[in-house]
Design an enzyme around this catalytic site. Structure first.
Site, mmCIF file in Angstrom:
data_model
loop_
_atom_site.group_PDB
_atom_site.id
_atom_site.type_symbol
_atom_site.label_atom_id
_atom_site.label_comp_id
_atom_site.label_asym_id
_atom_site.label_seq_id
_atom_site.Cartn_x
_atom_site.Cartn_y
_atom_site.Cartn_z
ATOM 1 N N ASP A 74 0.840 -1.190 0.000
ATOM 2 C CA ASP A 74 0.000 0.000 0.000
ATOM 3 C C ASP A 74 0.876 1.242 0.000
ATOM 4 O OD1 ASP A 74 -2.289 1.551 0.064
ATOM 5 O OD2 ASP A 74 -2.927 0.951 2.076
ATOM 6 N N GLY A 75 0.274 2.365 -0.295
ATOM 7 C CA GLY A 75 0.981 3.642 -0.271
ATOM 8 C C GLY A 75 0.876 4.299 1.089
ATOM 9 N N LYS A 87 -1.827 7.614 6.978
ATOM 10 C CA LYS A 87 -2.611 7.134 5.852
ATOM 11 C C LYS A 87 -4.063 7.575 6.020
ATOM 12 C CE LYS A 87 -2.087 2.844 4.648
ATOM 13 N NZ LYS A 87 -2.187 3.310 3.237
ATOM 14 N N GLU A 96 -7.797 -0.428 5.417
ATOM 15 C CA GLU A 96 -6.353 -0.589 5.213
ATOM 16 C C GLU A 96 -5.685 -1.126 6.476
ATOM 17 O OE1 GLU A 96 -5.847 2.928 1.832
ATOM 18 O OE2 GLU A 96 -5.290 3.348 3.900
#
Length: 213
Positions: A74-75, A87, A96
């Site tokens: 994930d970013g 995030k 997430e």
């Protein structure tokens, strides 16, 4: 695109991969579909990523069907030099964090502008039950001096609200996450310290830089 390609090295053939959300992750999903790596499937953290992977023929599994994942890719909106992240810019932070918690390793893919010394310059997202919005905002101001504003027009995949908190300098990400996570009405705070990155693949002008934490 380069970090999306670089993340493929962490995908084990015939495994289930955890997949996050966002524009950088979209590039990873495209690279994964084109790679030919055989997968049992993927656990997705958002409706957006689920739809993209389904269209590309990647089998989607529910988080409830999976006991653990080798990796979650994930970013991040921010990442510090210890692998702690902020995030939730895309409002998918709760899902997430759930998928990240299933994973043995979090592989963060980001461009070099996301690497910071101290978390907090990016407005910190906190997902809240609507009833608690004002209460949580007041507590953030009193406890940390943060100015929380309701993200206009945003209803999450969990039918909740997002507060974006400005004016923070998060020196102790683990402590901050642990405290705010206990406040009544808060669902998820966008500090990822307990589920921090094991590796960050950072896109730079000179190519992909690998940071191990």
């Amino acid at each position: 695109t380069l970090v999306g390609q670089a993340a493929l090295q962490y995908v084990k053939p015939d495994s289930i991969v955890g997949v996050g959300t966002g524009s950088t992750v979209d590039k990873f999903i495209d690279a994964l579909a084109a790679s030919g790596i055989p997968l049992k499937g993927a656990v997705s953290s958002s409706v957006r990523s689920t739809e993209r992977m389904s269209k590309l023929g990647i089998r989607i599994l529910e988080a409830s069907e999976v006991e653990s994942l080798p990796v979650y890719i994930d970013g991040a909106d921010e990442i510090d030099h210890a692998g702690h992240m902020v995030k939730g810019g895309g409002a998918a932070l709760t899902r997430e964090k759930i998928v990240a918690d299933l994973a043995e390793r979090f592989i963060c893919i980001a461009d070099e502008s996301k690497l910071v010394d101290t978390l907090g310059a990016f407005p910190l997202p906190i997902e809240v039950i609507p009833m608690a919005t004002a209460q949580v905002a007041r507590r953030l101001k009193a406890r940390f001096g943060g100015e929380a504003t309701l993200r206009a027009g945003c209803v999450t995949d969990n039918a909740a609200h997002i507060l974006d908190v400005r004016g923070l300098a998060i020196k102790d990400p683990a402590g901050f996450e642990a405290e705010v996570s206990q406040w009544p009405g808060g669902i998820t705070v966008g500090v990822f310290a307990r589920n921090k990155a094991a590796v960050c693949l950072l896109g730079t002008a000179a190519g992909v830089k690998t940071l191990n934490f």
